[in-house]
Design an enzyme around this catalytic site. Structure first.
Site, PDB file in Angstrom:
ATOM      1  N   HIS A 242       7.800   1.931   8.287  1.00 27.32           N
ATOM      2  CA  HIS A 242       6.596   2.020   7.444  1.00 27.32           C
ATOM      3  C   HIS A 242       6.449   3.390   6.741  1.00 27.32           C
ATOM      4  O   HIS A 242       6.375   3.446   5.516  1.00 27.32           O
ATOM      5  CB  HIS A 242       5.358   1.649   8.262  1.00 27.32           C
ATOM      6  CG  HIS A 242       4.073   2.020   7.602  1.00 27.32           C
ATOM      7  ND1 HIS A 242       3.658   1.441   6.414  1.00 27.32           N
ATOM      8  CD2 HIS A 242       3.120   2.931   7.923  1.00 27.32           C
ATOM      9  CE1 HIS A 242       2.501   1.979   6.056  1.00 27.32           C
ATOM     10  NE2 HIS A 242       2.161   2.888   6.957  1.00 27.32           N
TER      11      HIS A 242
ATOM     12  N   HIS B  57       2.585  10.655   7.713  1.00 29.02           N
ATOM     13  CA  HIS B  57       1.168  10.330   7.530  1.00 29.02           C
ATOM     14  C   HIS B  57       0.511   9.610   8.708  1.00 29.02           C
ATOM     15  O   HIS B  57      -0.691   9.712   8.895  1.00 29.02           O
ATOM     16  CB  HIS B  57       0.936   9.564   6.219  1.00 29.02           C
ATOM     17  CG  HIS B  57       1.231   8.091   6.304  1.00 29.02           C
ATOM     18  ND1 HIS B  57       2.467   7.576   6.025  1.00 29.02           N
ATOM     19  CD2 HIS B  57       0.456   7.043   6.661  1.00 29.02           C
ATOM     20  CE1 HIS B  57       2.426   6.262   6.179  1.00 29.02           C
ATOM     21  NE2 HIS B  57       1.229   5.911   6.570  1.00 29.02           N
TER      22      HIS B  57
ATOM     23  N   GLU C 216      -2.441  10.048  13.907  1.00 32.29           N
ATOM     24  CA  GLU C 216      -3.313   8.935  14.253  1.00 32.29           C
ATOM     25  C   GLU C 216      -2.718   8.106  15.397  1.00 32.29           C
ATOM     26  O   GLU C 216      -3.427   7.684  16.292  1.00 32.29           O
ATOM     27  CB  GLU C 216      -3.524   8.052  13.007  1.00 32.29           C
ATOM     28  CG  GLU C 216      -4.567   6.976  13.160  1.00 32.29           C
ATOM     29  CD  GLU C 216      -5.992   7.511  13.285  1.00 32.29           C
ATOM     30  OE1 GLU C 216      -6.212   8.691  12.978  1.00 32.29           O
ATOM     31  OE2 GLU C 216      -6.861   6.735  13.724  1.00 32.29           O
ATOM     32  N   ASP C 217      -1.429   7.915  15.366  1.00 37.71           N
ATOM     33  CA  ASP C 217      -0.819   6.928  16.268  1.00 37.71           C
ATOM     34  C   ASP C 217       0.036   7.522  17.385  1.00 37.71           C
ATOM     35  O   ASP C 217       0.591   6.786  18.180  1.00 37.71           O
ATOM     36  CB  ASP C 217       0.071   5.964  15.461  1.00 37.71           C
ATOM     37  CG  ASP C 217      -0.742   5.142  14.484  1.00 37.71           C
ATOM     38  OD1 ASP C 217      -1.971   5.076  14.674  1.00 37.71           O
ATOM     39  OD2 ASP C 217      -0.159   4.576  13.549  1.00 37.71           O
TER      40      ASP C 217
ATOM     41  N   ASP D 251       1.030   4.171   0.976  1.00 35.06           N
ATOM     42  CA  ASP D 251       0.839   3.630   2.327  1.00 35.06           C
ATOM     43  C   ASP D 251       0.285   2.207   2.255  1.00 35.06           C
ATOM     44  O   ASP D 251       0.808   1.271   2.862  1.00 35.06           O
ATOM     45  CB  ASP D 251      -0.140   4.571   3.059  1.00 35.06           C
ATOM     46  CG  ASP D 251      -0.651   4.021   4.371  1.00 35.06           C
ATOM     47  OD1 ASP D 251       0.162   3.466   5.135  1.00 35.06           O
ATOM     48  OD2 ASP D 251      -1.861   4.177   4.644  1.00 35.06           O
TER      49      ASP D 251
ATOM     50  N   ASP E  97      -0.751 -12.307 -24.882  1.00 40.04           N
ATOM     51  CA  ASP E  97       0.077 -11.235 -24.324  1.00 40.04           C
ATOM     52  C   ASP E  97       0.634 -11.579 -22.950  1.00 40.04           C
ATOM     53  O   ASP E  97       0.853 -10.708 -22.140  1.00 40.04           O
ATOM     54  CB  ASP E  97      -0.705  -9.918 -24.285  1.00 40.04           C
ATOM     55  CG  ASP E  97      -1.893  -9.986 -23.339  1.00 40.04           C
ATOM     56  OD1 ASP E  97      -2.299 -11.102 -22.968  1.00 40.04           O
ATOM     57  OD2 ASP E  97      -2.403  -8.910 -22.975  1.00 40.04           O
TER      58      ASP E  97
HETATM   59 MN    MN Z   1       0.291   4.055   7.265  1.00 42.16          MN
END
Ligand code: MN
Length: 498
Positions: free
Chosen positions: A58, A82, A86-87, A148, A269
């Site tokens: 990811h 990133h 958090e994880d 992300d 278009d």
């Molecule tokens: Mn992410």
């Protein structure tokens, strides 16, 4: 011209990332990028995505998207890292120690934005958009968040339907309009089309069916027109970078169909022809050649070069009666205008390599935006936005991630009443970012607030009136004290009146 979603790379690897960067920035030093990959890889070791693939895929795909947008190594490194704070066990401080302040600042920004969740409450939409940009502080954080989100959308099938819907709706309501406001046409289009499928599945299938039916026929036809025009441009001596067909994005086609009785025959278009030339004078010369070859439809010539759209978009548009009387739309722009149309503010970042000092990175996003185009209306709009946010309002979260918009220096009691009168009435204490705080403590943007409720409590304390900031909380407290006096009188004088 590739029609539908461009999927993420099937087998993303570090070397694919490095190649993607090198192709655009041959001089870039990739040592830190490699280290960041190893760092993220080790941090996420043992974690898997809902799809069953190793977690590192990811952030790697996120970084590849950023590299494709020609972002500099700092942004790409932040993209790789990133999700680390958090994880995993690793903190922002660890990131800073290893990769420096700038990277840590970007990663912290992305983590903070991750807390914002949109749950379809209509009145919060505009607040949420504003807060999203305000909290990001640095426009690069927004760009990382887009990359992300894009990968999350590509892997949405593995989540529960309710979650799919929430994320897709949030993308459609919050992310895509911001991408549009930042002039990031390509990103906006991708975000919308990926979400369209989950938010309006029937409408998506219907629109896609309509396009598929017509696409093959149109493709051959458009290729033929491209050939005719290229020949004429060459004969006239106009250098062009490319002449190619582009298929209208599904979601924007769907919105247009709604305005035209759902009749695809009225959409001129569906496939447009895009001509990219070297400079502005060649744009106008090309327009002349197109009009010499084919008769223009009256009232359909639009000069967005002289008068850019509010988000900075610049191009010449015209629709002509082409071979066999078919109507074809042409879009003509120079190379820089093309980059701006596709990448918006990101194009500005991507090509501004002369400025890499830390202080230039601190430039406020509002000024960055102003640099992309000269659209004054947009500038005004954003300045108001900034004043509105930074001077008067704060945005805080419920433990579920809903956003509550409050005036500056508002307290947990204001928050409690903003969520629900009952919660205000029974408010007995509060936790801010997991810490118990007193009820009169001023809140800050980004705080997560949990109200401790005492069900046996009959009403608010009268002395809260001394510190609350919102009129709503004030009037609730006053009303209750009034009512309780009446109640008290009733109790004290039971036989009064009837
Ligand atoms: Mn992410």
């Amino acid at each position: 011209m590739n029609p539908f979603e461009a999927p993420p790379p099937e087998n993303p690897t570090l070397s694919l990332l490095l190649d993607t960067i090198r192709a655009r920035r041959p001089q870039a030093d990739l040592t830190m990028v490699k280290l960041a990959y190893e760092f993220a890889h080790d941090a996420h070791e043992g974690q898997v995505r809902k799809s069953g693939v190793p977690y590192i895929i990811h952030p790697l795909c996120t970084a590849i998207t950023l590299a494709e947008m020609n972002m500099d190594p700092t942004v790409i490194i932040a993209g790789l890292l990133h999700d680390v704070p958090e994880d995993t066990e690793i903190t922002i401080e660890d990131v800073e120690k290893n990769f420096g302040k700038d990277v840590a600042h970007l990663v912290a920004g992305v983590t903070k934005l991750g807390k914002i969740k949109y749950r379809g409450i209509e009145r919060y939409i505009e607040n949420l958009r504003k807060m999203f940009v305000a909290m990001a502080e640095d426009i690069r954080v927004v760009i990382i968040k887009f990359a992300d989100r894009l990968h999350n959308l590509h892997t949405l099938d593995h989540l529960a339907p309710k979650k799919q819907y929430r994320i897709a709706l949030e993308t459609l309501e919050i992310y895509a309009p911001i991408a549009n406001r930042l002039g990031m046409g390509d990103m906006k289009g991708q975000l919308e089309d990926m979400s369209f499928k989950y938010v309006f599945p029937k409408e998506y299938a219907w629109t896609r069916g309509l396009v598929e039916e017509r696409y093959e026929k149109k493709e051959a036809y458009i290729n033929e027109i491209c050939g005719v025009l290229e020949k004429e441009l060459t004969a006239t001596g106009i250098k062009f970078r490319s002449v190619h067909g582009r298929l209208k994005r599904l979601y924007s086609l769907y919105l247009k169909l709604l305005k035209h009785d759902k009749n695809i025959e009225k959409i001129n278009d569906l496939v447009a022809l895009r001509v990219i030339v070297d400079d502005i004078s060649d744009c106008y010369a090309t327009l002349g050649i197109i009009h010499k070859l084919w008769r223009p439809l009256p009232g359909r010539i639009k000069d967005y070069i002289a008068q850019p759209k509010p988000n900075g978009y610049q191009s010449l548009h015209t629709s002509v009666f082409c071979e066999q009387g078919q109507i074809v739309e042409f879009q003509i722009r120079d190379h820089q205008q093309h980059l701006n149309a596709e990448y918006g503010i990101a194009a500005h970042w991507a090509y501004d390599e002369t400025d890499s000092s830390d202080s230039s990175r601190q430039i406020k996003w509002v000024r960055e935006l102003a640099a992309v185009g000269d659209a004054m209306s947009r500038l005004k709009d954003l300045e108001n936005l900034k004043i509105d946010i930074f001077q008067n309002r704060i945005f805080v979260f419920t433990p579920k991630g809903d956003v509550i918009d409050l005036p500056e220096n508002a307290t947990p009691v204001d928050f409690a009443f903003a969520v629900h009168t009952q919660i205000g009435n029974q408010c007995a204490g509060s936790r801010v970012n997991d810490r118990i705080v007193s009820l009169d403590q001023p809140l800050k943007s980004g705080d997560v607030i949990e109200i401790i409720v005492d069900k046996s409590k009959k009403g608010p304390s009268a002395d809260w009136i001394k510190f609350v900031k919102t009129n709503h909380a004030k009037s609730c407290i006053k009303q209750f004290s009034k009512r309780s006096i009446t109640d008290w009188l009733k109790m004290a004088l039971p036989n009064r009146g009837n």
